[in-house]
Structure formats: C-alpha cells, structure tokens
Motif scaffolding. Structure first.
Motif, PDB file in Angstrom:
ATOM      1  N   ASP A   1     -13.944 -29.080   6.169  1.00  0.00           N
ATOM      2  CA  ASP A   1     -15.139 -30.462   6.307  1.00  0.00           C
ATOM      3  C   ASP A   1     -16.040 -30.514   7.849  1.00  0.00           C
ATOM      4  O   ASP A   1     -13.987 -31.700   8.007  1.00  0.00           O
ATOM      5  CB  ASP A   1     -15.624 -30.455   4.934  1.00  0.00           C
ATOM      6  CG  ASP A   1     -17.076 -31.321   5.503  1.00  0.00           C
ATOM      7  OD1 ASP A   1     -17.462 -31.903   6.114  1.00  0.00           O
ATOM      8  OD2 ASP A   1     -17.436 -31.350   4.178  1.00  0.00           O
ATOM      9  N   SER A   2     -16.546 -30.484   7.797  1.00  0.00           N
ATOM     10  CA  SER A   2     -16.649 -31.291   9.699  1.00  0.00           C
ATOM     11  C   SER A   2     -16.476 -32.611   9.495  1.00  0.00           C
ATOM     12  O   SER A   2     -16.719 -33.473  10.308  1.00  0.00           O
ATOM     13  CB  SER A   2     -18.051 -30.629  10.583  1.00  0.00           C
ATOM     14  OG  SER A   2     -18.979 -31.189   9.674  1.00  0.00           O
ATOM     15  N   ARG A   3     -17.090 -33.174   8.352  1.00  0.00           N
ATOM     16  CA  ARG A   3     -17.330 -34.901   8.193  1.00  0.00           C
ATOM     17  C   ARG A   3     -15.376 -35.540   7.872  1.00  0.00           C
ATOM     18  O   ARG A   3     -15.979 -36.883   7.812  1.00  0.00           O
ATOM     19  CB  ARG A   3     -18.114 -35.077   6.930  1.00  0.00           C
ATOM     20  CG  ARG A   3     -19.501 -34.616   6.790  1.00  0.00           C
ATOM     21  CD  ARG A   3     -20.063 -34.574   6.121  1.00  0.00           C
ATOM     22  NE  ARG A   3     -19.594 -33.611   5.085  1.00  0.00           N
ATOM     23  CZ  ARG A   3     -20.535 -33.338   3.803  1.00  0.00           C
ATOM     24  NH1 ARG A   3     -21.367 -33.755   3.667  1.00  0.00           N
ATOM     25  NH2 ARG A   3     -19.506 -32.645   2.868  1.00  0.00           N
ATOM     26  N   VAL A   4     -14.838 -34.850   8.177  1.00  0.00           N
ATOM     27  CA  VAL A   4     -13.157 -35.152   7.578  1.00  0.00           C
ATOM     28  C   VAL A   4     -12.030 -35.221   8.860  1.00  0.00           C
ATOM     29  O   VAL A   4     -11.269 -34.119   8.297  1.00  0.00           O
ATOM     30  CB  VAL A   4     -13.112 -34.815   5.939  1.00  0.00           C
ATOM     31  CG1 VAL A   4     -11.547 -35.816   5.999  1.00  0.00           C
ATOM     32  CG2 VAL A   4     -14.317 -34.622   5.298  1.00  0.00           C
ATOM     33  N   PRO A   5     -12.099 -35.530  10.119  1.00  0.00           N
ATOM     34  CA  PRO A   5     -11.507 -35.258  10.697  1.00  0.00           C
ATOM     35  C   PRO A   5     -10.389 -36.008  11.150  1.00  0.00           C
ATOM     36  O   PRO A   5     -10.345 -36.950  10.429  1.00  0.00           O
ATOM     37  CB  PRO A   5     -12.196 -35.542  12.120  1.00  0.00           C
ATOM     38  CG  PRO A   5     -12.907 -36.852  11.813  1.00  0.00           C
ATOM     39  CD  PRO A   5     -13.530 -36.591  10.307  1.00  0.00           C
TER      40      PRO A   5
END
Ligand SMILES: [Zn+2]
Length: 207
Positions: free
Chosen positions: A61-65
C-alpha cells in the motif's frame, strides 16, 4: 543519531531492544519530529557493511512507506512488502537470510486498516469469483483469515486484517529456520497494525 542508537542497533542486540528502537522511531514520526532524512548523505553514511536491527514485512500500500513511518535511516531496517504482506518462498527465504546471516533479532509483520488486498479477498469470497493470475495467490493466502473472521460479520474487514497479521506471525514463528531462534528467545516475531490517519503503529497481542 540520538534515540536511534539504542541497544537494538548493536550486533547481537535483543529482540526487546530492537522493538523498543523501532517503536521509538514510530513515535518520532507520529509526533512530527523525525530525525532521518532520506538524502544522499544518509546513503553514503550507510554505504559500508550493513547491520540492520529489524526486518519489517508490510503491505505494498502506497500509504504505508515503512522506513518513513518508523523514521529509519539507510541501513537500519530490512523491508519486505507484498500485497497484504502475504508470504511466499521468496519472502520467507529473505527473512531467513536477514535473521540467519545478518543476525537480525526482530521480525515485525505490519498490517494496516482498509487494506485493499483483504478487501479484495472479502469480495472474492462473497462473490465466489476467484481472481486469475498470481492475484489468486494473495486471495488464497488471506482467505483463511477472512473465513475465521466471519464473512457475514459487518466488521469482517478490520477483524480479518488483525487475524491475517496474527496468522502471518504464527507461520513465521513456525518457519523451518526461524522456529529454533524464536524458541531460544534470540529472535522475536511480532505483529503490528498501522493507522493510516494517525501514523501510529500498535502492537497486536498474539490473539
Ligand atoms: Zn494493504
């Protein structure tokens, strides 16, 4: 380096110290006071032998780097990301390498709210339409957690997300090459949950 130079960063550190360092990094992130920028200076400083102190398996998920949410610099943590943090042989082999060869004492499995992979699995089970290609592997691996959570439960998705983290933790604890170090207390495998809105990581009890 300040708060990042705790015991967990030393070779042969304990799982407890590593977890404390990782969570301290998340608190820095949440408080809006990260100390690590991801610039070329940090890259150069870490360009010698690597000595990471934790490995985090998370979602694509791109929101969880992951390096950002734990405020970690280059060389500090190994990161593996797959859809819904689903395991396969490459993932398990990578974790075995990090633990066995690099001496990392901590493995964290990090799920997150509103995970698309879990949602896709819920929909696949509800409609009976298993996706094609390798996407089917993700759905197959997440499906047991959804079934356990109860497909008809209105809260199936958040429940399944937690169950899937716990199942992944259990699988890793029983991994051929990890079970020994885990039983000996040299390595810990823990589960966590990331809140997209607050940036907080909460530890999940084994459940
Ligand atoms: Zn996800």
């Amino acid at each position: 380096m300040g708060a990042t130079s705790g015991q967990g960063r030393q070779a042969g550190g304990t799982p407890r110290a590593a977890l404390a360092d990782l969570l301290a990094g998340n608190r820095r992130f949440v408080s809006g006071q990260p100390v690590h920028g991801h610039d070329v200076t940090a890259a150069a400083a870490a360009s010698g032998d690597q000595q990471p102190y934790a490995v985090v398996l998370g979602c694509i998920d791109s929101r969880v780097p992951l390096e950002a949410i734990f405020d970690q610099t280059f060389g500090a943590i190994c990161v593996i990301r797959t859809g819904g943090h689903v395991l396969d042989r490459a993932v398990c082999g990578s974790i075995e390498y990090v633990v066995g060869q690099l001496g990392v004492p901590l493995v964290m499995v990090l799920g997150h709210e509103r995970c698309g992979a879990v949602q896709a699995t819920v929909e696949a089970l509800r409609t009976g339409q298993r996706p094609g290609g390798s996407l089917a592997h993700l759905v197959d691996e997440i499906a047991p957690a959804v079934t356990e959570a109860g497909l008809d439960d209105p809260a199936v998705q958040p429940l399944a997300i937690r169950r899937h983290v716990r199942r992944t933790v259990r699988t890793l604890r029983e991994d051929d090459l990890l079970a020994g170090p885990v039983a000996a207390g040299k390595v810990a495998v823990v589960g966590g949950l990331y809140d997209l809105a607050t940036g907080e990581v909460a530890l999940l009890d084994p459940g």
